[in-house]
Design a protein around this motif. Structure first.
Motif, mmCIF file in Angstrom:
data_model
loop_
_atom_site.group_PDB
_atom_site.id
_atom_site.type_symbol
_atom_site.label_atom_id
_atom_site.label_comp_id
_atom_site.label_asym_id
_atom_site.label_seq_id
_atom_site.Cartn_x
_atom_site.Cartn_y
_atom_site.Cartn_z
ATOM 1 N N MET A 138 34.090 68.196 8.547
ATOM 2 C CA MET A 138 33.291 66.992 9.783
ATOM 3 C C MET A 138 33.306 66.191 8.048
ATOM 4 N N VAL A 139 32.077 66.606 7.059
ATOM 5 C CA VAL A 139 31.788 65.531 6.329
ATOM 6 C C VAL A 139 32.133 64.833 5.637
ATOM 7 N N LYS A 140 33.121 65.554 5.207
ATOM 8 C CA LYS A 140 34.852 65.012 4.496
ATOM 9 C C LYS A 140 34.998 63.789 5.472
ATOM 10 N N GLU A 141 35.684 63.642 6.199
ATOM 11 C CA GLU A 141 36.606 62.611 7.400
ATOM 12 C C GLU A 141 35.063 61.774 7.302
ATOM 13 N N ALA A 142 34.202 62.048 7.616
ATOM 14 C CA ALA A 142 32.980 61.037 7.702
ATOM 15 C C ALA A 142 33.322 60.018 6.214
ATOM 16 N N GLY A 143 33.317 60.681 5.385
ATOM 17 C CA GLY A 143 33.045 59.691 4.070
ATOM 18 C C GLY A 143 31.660 59.988 3.076
ATOM 19 N N ILE A 144 31.602 61.310 3.411
ATOM 20 C CA ILE A 144 30.938 61.778 2.837
ATOM 21 C C ILE A 144 30.576 62.522 1.589
ATOM 22 N N SER A 145 30.028 62.081 0.616
ATOM 23 C CA SER A 145 30.196 63.529 -0.874
ATOM 24 C C SER A 145 29.019 63.536 -1.207
ATOM 25 N N GLY A 146 29.027 64.264 -2.361
ATOM 26 C CA GLY A 146 27.702 64.450 -3.040
ATOM 27 C C GLY A 146 26.873 65.473 -2.761
ATOM 28 N N ILE A 147 27.279 66.154 -1.192
ATOM 29 C CA ILE A 147 26.144 67.058 -0.625
ATOM 30 C C ILE A 147 25.607 68.407 -0.593
ATOM 31 N N ASN A 148 27.288 68.925 -1.399
ATOM 32 C CA ASN A 148 26.818 70.229 -1.813
ATOM 33 C C ASN A 148 25.643 70.755 -2.793
ATOM 34 N N TYR B 278 18.532 58.350 -2.736
ATOM 35 C CA TYR B 278 18.036 57.250 -3.910
ATOM 36 C C TYR B 278 17.394 55.702 -3.680
ATOM 37 N N ASN B 279 17.241 55.528 -4.132
ATOM 38 C CA ASN B 279 17.409 53.688 -3.819
ATOM 39 C C ASN B 279 18.308 53.026 -3.415
ATOM 40 N N ALA B 280 19.144 53.334 -3.770
ATOM 41 C CA ALA B 280 20.356 52.011 -3.226
ATOM 42 C C ALA B 280 21.014 52.904 -1.756
ATOM 43 N N MET B 281 20.474 53.772 -1.471
ATOM 44 C CA MET B 281 21.525 54.239 -0.499
ATOM 45 C C MET B 281 20.497 53.600 0.538
ATOM 46 N N PRO B 282 21.777 52.938 1.249
ATOM 47 C CA PRO B 282 21.258 52.462 3.055
ATOM 48 C C PRO B 282 21.202 53.554 3.738
ATOM 49 N N LEU B 283 20.435 53.425 5.030
ATOM 50 C CA LEU B 283 19.904 54.024 6.015
ATOM 51 C C LEU B 283 21.284 54.629 6.849
ATOM 52 N N GLU B 284 22.168 53.764 7.041
ATOM 53 C CA GLU B 284 22.947 53.900 7.753
ATOM 54 C C GLU B 284 24.044 55.051 7.251
ATOM 55 N N SER B 285 24.451 54.927 5.575
ATOM 56 C CA SER B 285 24.539 56.490 5.170
ATOM 57 C C SER B 285 24.211 57.640 5.526
ATOM 58 N N VAL B 286 22.200 57.513 5.791
ATOM 59 C CA VAL B 286 22.036 59.001 6.324
ATOM 60 C C VAL B 286 22.234 58.877 7.907
ATOM 61 N N GLY B 287 21.897 58.120 8.589
ATOM 62 C CA GLY B 287 22.550 57.649 9.778
ATOM 63 C C GLY B 287 23.910 58.877 10.096
ATOM 64 N N VAL B 288 25.029 58.243 9.120
ATOM 65 C CA VAL B 288 26.438 59.042 9.111
ATOM 66 C C VAL B 288 26.369 60.440 8.997
ATOM 67 N N LEU B 289 25.785 60.864 8.160
ATOM 68 C CA LEU B 289 25.564 61.942 7.628
ATOM 69 C C LEU B 289 24.549 62.809 9.681
ATOM 70 N N VAL B 290 23.275 62.289 9.560
ATOM 71 C CA VAL B 290 22.562 63.029 10.552
ATOM 72 C C VAL B 290 23.673 62.998 12.280
ATOM 73 N N GLU C 34 26.501 66.163 15.459
ATOM 74 C CA GLU C 34 28.179 66.507 16.256
ATOM 75 C C GLU C 34 28.036 68.151 16.108
ATOM 76 N N LEU C 35 28.022 68.436 14.379
ATOM 77 C CA LEU C 35 28.622 70.237 15.003
ATOM 78 C C LEU C 35 27.788 70.852 15.658
ATOM 79 N N GLU C 36 26.173 70.963 16.674
ATOM 80 C CA GLU C 36 25.748 71.132 16.800
ATOM 81 C C GLU C 36 26.202 71.108 17.829
ATOM 82 N N ARG C 37 26.924 69.618 19.266
ATOM 83 C CA ARG C 37 27.217 69.845 20.279
ATOM 84 C C ARG C 37 29.430 70.107 20.247
ATOM 85 N N LYS C 38 29.661 70.264 19.334
ATOM 86 C CA LYS C 38 30.976 71.091 18.936
ATOM 87 C C LYS C 38 31.038 72.980 19.054
ATOM 88 N N ALA C 39 29.802 73.027 18.101
ATOM 89 C CA ALA C 39 29.214 74.723 18.176
ATOM 90 C C ALA C 39 29.032 74.987 19.914
#
Lengths: 353, 353
Positions: free
Chosen positions: B308-318, B331-343, B348-353
């Motif tokens: 799911m993480v990969k499909e959302a375009g998220i990288s580097g969270i291992n 870090y500073n340059a990360m937009p709130l939006e990207s954190v929103g996508v991860l959250v 979504e995982l909780e709803r699915k599981a």
């Protein structure tokens, strides 16, 4: 106006390399910049391994017990690192210029350094020859090319002890039997890439022989064990160095570029020798094919010459303050054409004067 | 697909900064690349001076006896350099993670190091508090943010001796009274720029007090005297750091970015705390606003979540191997939006599981 960049370093790089580097900053891995990916990601690990392999391949040192590293801190850090890793009691240094002199000064902090020969008294206009290298010293250190003075070692000694060479300003520029050397180091910013990384090529068997405890970041063995990734490497500088080495390989390697470098050197040195308005600084037999140093016979022409040089789009030819006059640095990426433009200006001055 | 880059470092940079950097590689000074101009040329000297001034300005340390330097070699070189410049007899170190531990190990090569406190026994899940700093030691060293474990010092001690801080992973991310510190260092590759340069901000009055002879390249005073140009600096990395600092200043400086960083941290930590499928790694009060570490309560969901993480375009969270699970670096340059996508993916995982 076309620019002809004779800068002594950082210096001219191949244009295709620059274009690829610029693109990688925008998009290197599926839309991510080269600057923002992990150095542990496969795309960058591939870059590092490719760069390390290319360095050994270009030098003809594959399978001969050498390892290539891309470190930080420039040759100035190697002055210290060489001594920390190899100096147990005493080492012999050949003093052929400002950078040799600095290497000696920094190594002396750790132990005894003996100058096997020096041309310092003659303001480094020549390369000393016929000196002895004591067989019971730890290593012998020399500087292959002296950017500031425009001299270059043409014949390297047969050293009875490990030979260490600072090749910062002529790495990859001429064919040599590189297996004569046990440790070669070179700051990237002349023939290899942007400032920010230093190539170290070391014969592994010479390491591990000193008794001091070496800080990890200064220990060649640590960097070898970690495949040149002990700490975060200077990603961009390593990538551009890799591109430059790929470009050089594509041209036919060091043998091919050496021919071009010789043509460029011949072109400028004949002008220096034939044009009565100019005098070469270095002794003829020791002249560098990378950096030609020369002065005006008549300083009154300086303003005229400087203006003509500028109008021709030539930059970076002011000599170092310890030599004065001019220095034309003609690294691998410089086209013969640019040297031609400079020589034309020199001839034009003769016609005008 | 839009990429959301949570890489721990090298890591996300502002897109405008990346675009300017890419352009400078092509053309920085009248058609010449930033990579091929002399570091002594006015255009680059201006970059270096601007970068040095911006660092002090952002930290509120102008006119307070500090100097900013842009060196090479990463924080790993600072482990050695701090000890060489400041350690005469004994220093106190706070051990809050892998990087503190390495700093201690490297400093011990030179002299005696005392751990004032450590959370090593608890796998660095928390920040020790209430320790004493002996007033007769040479200096006190701490690490402000622990990338691997996701902890961060919230309250710094009032140190009776010079306080040295490795701020590699949270420099410029939150307001602090930076004048409490006597030496701050930070590798560029998290909040400042590409890998290849290290910011050092030092109160000049603490230097020159050790009896050892310091190699020039390791001597802060030498670098200060040469305006951070003792040797060829890592030109490109300094330039991109300058651009990032300009961007940050334009946003309103550290106070402005701190608000954004707190919003991002709050967003992900509330999800970690509210979603029963995830567990936070670090003690709540010591949680880093830069790196959130967490694990799955049920490892069986790993494959689903990773997809799911990969499909959302998220990288580097291992997560780092010493912690496992996941690490979201914001870090500073990360937009709130990207954190929103991860959250969103976590919910979504909780709803699915």
């Amino acid at each position: 106006m076309k620019r002809h960049n004779f800068s002594a370093g950082p210096s001219i790089l191949n244009r295709e390399v620059i274009e690829k580097a610029s693109h990688a900053v925008l998009d290197f891995d599926n839309g991510l910049s080269l600057l923002e990916i992990s150095h542990r990601s496969k795309p960058f690990v591939d870059v590092m391994e490719n760069a390390r392999a290319l360095a050994l391949e270009l030098l003809g040192l594959e399978g001969k017990g050498y390892k290539a590293l891309f470190l930080q801190g420039g040759a100035s850090t190697q002055f210290m690192m060489v001594a920390l890793n190899l100096l147990e009691k005493r080492a012999g240094y050949l003093n052929t210029g400002t950078w040799s002199d600095k290497a000696i000064k920094e190594a002396r902090i750790f132990d005894d350094i003996y100058e096997v020969a020096s041309s310092k008294d003659a303001n480094y206009t020549y390369i000393p020859k016929g000196y002895d290298i004591p067989a019971d010293y730890d290593y012998f250190h020399c500087t292959s090319n002296n950017t500031i003075f425009g001299t270059q070692i043409k014949q390297f000694p047969d050293s009875p002890i490990p030979m260490v060479c600072d090749m910062s300003s002529d790495i990859f520029s001429r064919t040599l039997d590189f297996s004569k050397f046990d440790l070669i180091y070179a700051g990237a910013q002349k023939n290899m890439g942007p400032a920010g990384t230093t190539l170290v090529v070391v014969r592994e068997s010479i390491l591990g022989k000193v008794s001091r405890k070496i800080p990890s970041i200064m220990d060649y063995k640590v960097h070898i064990d970690k495949s040149s990734m002990f700490n975060t490497p200077p990603v961009f500088a390593v990538y551009v160095s890799m591109l430059t080495m790929e470009w050089l390989k594509g041209l036919g390697g060091i043998a091919a570029i050496e021919k071009e470098n010789e043509k460029k050197a011949q072109l400028i040195y004949s002008e220096i020798d034939l044009n009565p308005l100019f005098k070469g600084f270095a002794t003829k037999e020791d002249r560098s094919i990378m950096n030609a140093t020369f002065t005006l016979a008549n300083e009154d022409l300086k303003e005229t010459f400087d203006t003509m040089v500028k109008e021709a789009g030539i930059s970076g030819i002011n000599g170092h303050r310890s030599v004065g006059g001019y220095r034309a640095s003609m690294y691998n990426a410089m086209p013969l054409e640019s040297v031609g433009v400079l020589v034309d200006v020199m001839s034009e001055l003769e016609r005008k004067a």
